[in-house]
Write an enzyme that holds these catalytic residues in place. Sequence first.
Site, mmCIF file in Angstrom:
data_model
loop_
_atom_site.group_PDB
_atom_site.id
_atom_site.type_symbol
_atom_site.label_atom_id
_atom_site.label_comp_id
_atom_site.label_asym_id
_atom_site.label_seq_id
_atom_site.Cartn_x
_atom_site.Cartn_y
_atom_site.Cartn_z
ATOM 1 N N CYS A 138 24.980 13.132 27.990
ATOM 2 C CA CYS A 138 26.148 13.864 28.491
ATOM 3 C C CYS A 138 26.859 14.688 27.415
ATOM 4 O O CYS A 138 27.700 15.531 27.739
ATOM 5 C CB CYS A 138 27.133 12.911 29.168
ATOM 6 N N ASN A 184 29.254 13.618 38.162
ATOM 7 C CA ASN A 184 28.884 13.695 36.747
ATOM 8 C C ASN A 184 27.542 14.416 36.645
ATOM 9 O O ASN A 184 26.521 13.879 37.060
ATOM 10 C CB ASN A 184 28.792 12.267 36.185
ATOM 11 N N HIS A 210 34.004 16.172 29.074
ATOM 12 C CA HIS A 210 32.890 15.788 29.946
ATOM 13 C C HIS A 210 33.446 15.210 31.242
ATOM 14 O O HIS A 210 34.425 14.472 31.240
ATOM 15 C CB HIS A 210 32.009 14.759 29.225
#
Length: 320
Positions: A114, A277, A247
């Site tokens: 990520c 996500n 993020h």
Amino acid sequence: MAMYSRIIGTGSYLPEKILTNLDLESMVDTSDEWIQTRTGIKQRHIAAPDQMASDLALAASRNAIQAAGIQASDIDLVIVATTTPDMIFPSTACILQNKLGIVSSPAFDVQAVCSGFIYALATADMFVSTGKSRNALVVGSEVYSRIMDWNDRSTCVLFGDGAGAVVLTRDQKPGILSSHLHADGSYSQVLSAPASIHSGKIQGTPFITMEGGTVFKFAVKVLEEAALEALQANDLQPSDIDWLIPHQANIRIITSTAKKLGIPEEKVVATVAQHGNTSAASVPLALDQAVRDGRIQPDQNVVLEGVGGGFTWGSVLVRW
Ligand code: UT7
């Protein structure tokens, strides 16, 4: 004279198919209420069966190249951040380069889960600001729907597919002011897809496994630290941040980070409700949205930051 790399175009792409929390209710033992209260996610996009990471990357890249006002042939560096590459090799960056019709530029993937886009952007900055490259294409592209166990309610509600891209060019005007990258591999078991290939067979689980609580606490801690590190390096205060783009994993992680930094909610870009996500794609997707809807304006300070499997984490501070 100091030279900088400057983002001159952003782009993104989300697959057509939307999977809502209500859709998930009919797939696993979950509820829209649980997902929204624990994560802030309402829906996520899912790639079509024939769409690969390079296809999503291609659409996002074309948008970014168009916004930059250059031709694909002007690109002389291609970096793709992805954890869900098209194949073992060649890299998704090479596949993307070919789809864009570019030849001979360096092209490679960055794997930092990520934090991948932050790692890729920091890497591209080093090529561009030093004059090794003139125009870099930096992409985060993911098809996490392929590595999710759709029977595991603790992970399958969290992720989505998508891609975001930026074009960086060499300029006297800033630009990227700083980048800071970190990793701590002692956490590698906490968040992983721990499979490998042996003699043509998959060994271990090829799906995401995660200790959610540990990841949550770590993310809040290092997202605060990474933002402070970026500010300190540039002699700036939290009040100097015009936009914080962290993020996008969980709205609770995002709001806790902003609160700890004393940054008001209106200055935080959050797309997790609509995208879920999207791992390495989450930051460039959010950036593109805030650029295109006019929130981000010239001369503003934008903090991009990521955290993910590895663990990896880091920040890039941009004067827009
Ligand atoms: O990019 C980095 C990747 N990962 C992350 O960022 C994830 C970070 N972690 C998180 O976002 C949160 O820890 C989660 C959203 C994963 C979980 O939230 P939580 O508040 O930490 O919940 P929990 O894991 O403590 O689970 C609470 C309960 C459990 O039931 P019991 O044991 O209390 O009876 C779970 O079994 O919620 C249950 N649960 C669910 N219930 C309905 C777990 N997943 C679900 C679900 N629907 N989808």
